[in-house]
Design a protein around this motif. Structure first.
Motif, mmCIF file in Angstrom:
data_model
loop_
_atom_site.group_PDB
_atom_site.id
_atom_site.type_symbol
_atom_site.label_atom_id
_atom_site.label_comp_id
_atom_site.label_asym_id
_atom_site.label_seq_id
_atom_site.Cartn_x
_atom_site.Cartn_y
_atom_site.Cartn_z
ATOM 1 N N LYS A 32 37.619 4.845 -94.395
ATOM 2 C CA LYS A 32 38.912 4.433 -94.955
ATOM 3 C C LYS A 32 39.690 5.652 -95.461
ATOM 4 O O LYS A 32 40.898 5.767 -95.232
ATOM 5 N N GLU A 33 39.012 6.552 -96.140
ATOM 6 C CA GLU A 33 39.669 7.763 -96.655
ATOM 7 C C GLU A 33 40.126 8.671 -95.516
ATOM 8 O O GLU A 33 41.233 9.226 -95.555
ATOM 9 N N LEU A 34 39.285 8.806 -94.487
ATOM 10 C CA LEU A 34 39.650 9.610 -93.317
ATOM 11 C C LEU A 34 40.884 9.016 -92.642
ATOM 12 O O LEU A 34 41.822 9.740 -92.287
ATOM 13 N N LYS A 35 40.894 7.714 -92.484
ATOM 14 C CA LYS A 35 42.028 7.036 -91.856
ATOM 15 C C LYS A 35 43.305 7.292 -92.657
ATOM 16 O O LYS A 35 44.352 7.614 -92.075
ATOM 17 N N GLU A 36 43.226 7.176 -93.962
ATOM 18 C CA GLU A 36 44.396 7.405 -94.805
ATOM 19 C C GLU A 36 44.879 8.855 -94.698
ATOM 20 O O GLU A 36 46.076 9.111 -94.567
ATOM 21 N N LEU A 37 43.952 9.801 -94.719
ATOM 22 C CA LEU A 37 44.295 11.218 -94.578
ATOM 23 C C LEU A 37 45.017 11.447 -93.247
ATOM 24 O O LEU A 37 46.077 12.084 -93.203
ATOM 25 N N ILE A 38 44.473 10.935 -92.172
ATOM 26 C CA ILE A 38 45.066 11.141 -90.850
ATOM 27 C C ILE A 38 46.449 10.511 -90.778
ATOM 28 O O ILE A 38 47.402 11.126 -90.298
ATOM 29 N N LYS A 39 46.577 9.288 -91.253
ATOM 30 C CA LYS A 39 47.861 8.577 -91.164
ATOM 31 C C LYS A 39 48.939 9.237 -92.015
ATOM 32 O O LYS A 39 50.100 9.271 -91.620
ATOM 33 N N LYS A 40 48.569 9.779 -93.176
ATOM 34 C CA LYS A 40 49.568 10.348 -94.089
ATOM 35 C C LYS A 40 49.808 11.838 -93.899
ATOM 36 O O LYS A 40 50.873 12.337 -94.240
ATOM 37 N N LEU A 42 48.957 13.797 -90.874
ATOM 38 C CA LEU A 42 49.100 14.287 -89.502
ATOM 39 C C LEU A 42 50.071 13.414 -88.718
ATOM 40 O O LEU A 42 49.959 12.181 -88.762
ATOM 41 N N CYS A 43 50.976 14.035 -88.002
ATOM 42 C CA CYS A 43 51.937 13.278 -87.195
ATOM 43 C C CYS A 43 51.237 12.383 -86.185
ATOM 44 O O CYS A 43 51.667 11.269 -85.931
ATOM 45 N N LEU A 44 50.137 12.864 -85.627
ATOM 46 C CA LEU A 44 49.413 12.072 -84.635
ATOM 47 C C LEU A 44 48.814 10.812 -85.245
ATOM 48 O O LEU A 44 48.535 9.850 -84.537
ATOM 49 N N GLY A 45 48.650 10.776 -86.555
ATOM 50 C CA GLY A 45 48.058 9.622 -87.225
ATOM 51 C C GLY A 45 48.852 8.350 -87.069
ATOM 52 O O GLY A 45 48.295 7.258 -87.013
ATOM 53 N N GLU A 46 50.169 8.483 -86.984
ATOM 54 C CA GLU A 46 51.024 7.308 -86.824
ATOM 55 C C GLU A 46 50.769 6.610 -85.498
ATOM 56 O O GLU A 46 50.991 5.416 -85.371
#
Length: 93
Positions: A32-40, A42-46
């Motif tokens: 969950k924390e990794l997902k939040e880090l990536i989404k917030k 990194l542009c690729l997270g979106e």
């Protein structure tokens, strides 16, 4: 005075700790924390789907403890840096 490279390193470390420990250990990232880090962060997270984040978690979690420690996170950043470098090289050829 902090150099641009030192600032980049500081940012990578502080970003990890910004998200780690919200649940579980302060020294690791949960899925969950990794997902939040990536989404917030990194542009690729979106653009990443949940299944892609699941696959990323599995590939980063070298010791299969369901958490990403700093060593595993830094391996992820190294891979990203290599991809960015490859993109940079392609654009400048």
């Amino acid at each position: 005075m902090e150099t641009p490279l030192e600032k980049a390193l500081t940012t990578m470390v502080t970003t990890f700790h910004k998200y780690s420990g919200r649940e579980g250990s302060k020294l690791t990232l949960s899925k969950k924390e990794l997902k939040e880090l990536i989404k917030k962060e990194l542009c690729l997270g979106e653009k990443m789907r949940e299944s892609s984040i699941d696959d990323l978690m599995k590939s980063l979690d070298k010791n299969s403890d369901q958490e990403i420690d700093f060593r595993e996170y830094s391996g992820f950043l190294t891979t990203l840096c290599m991809a960015y470098n490859g993109f940079f090289l392609e654009e400048n050829q």
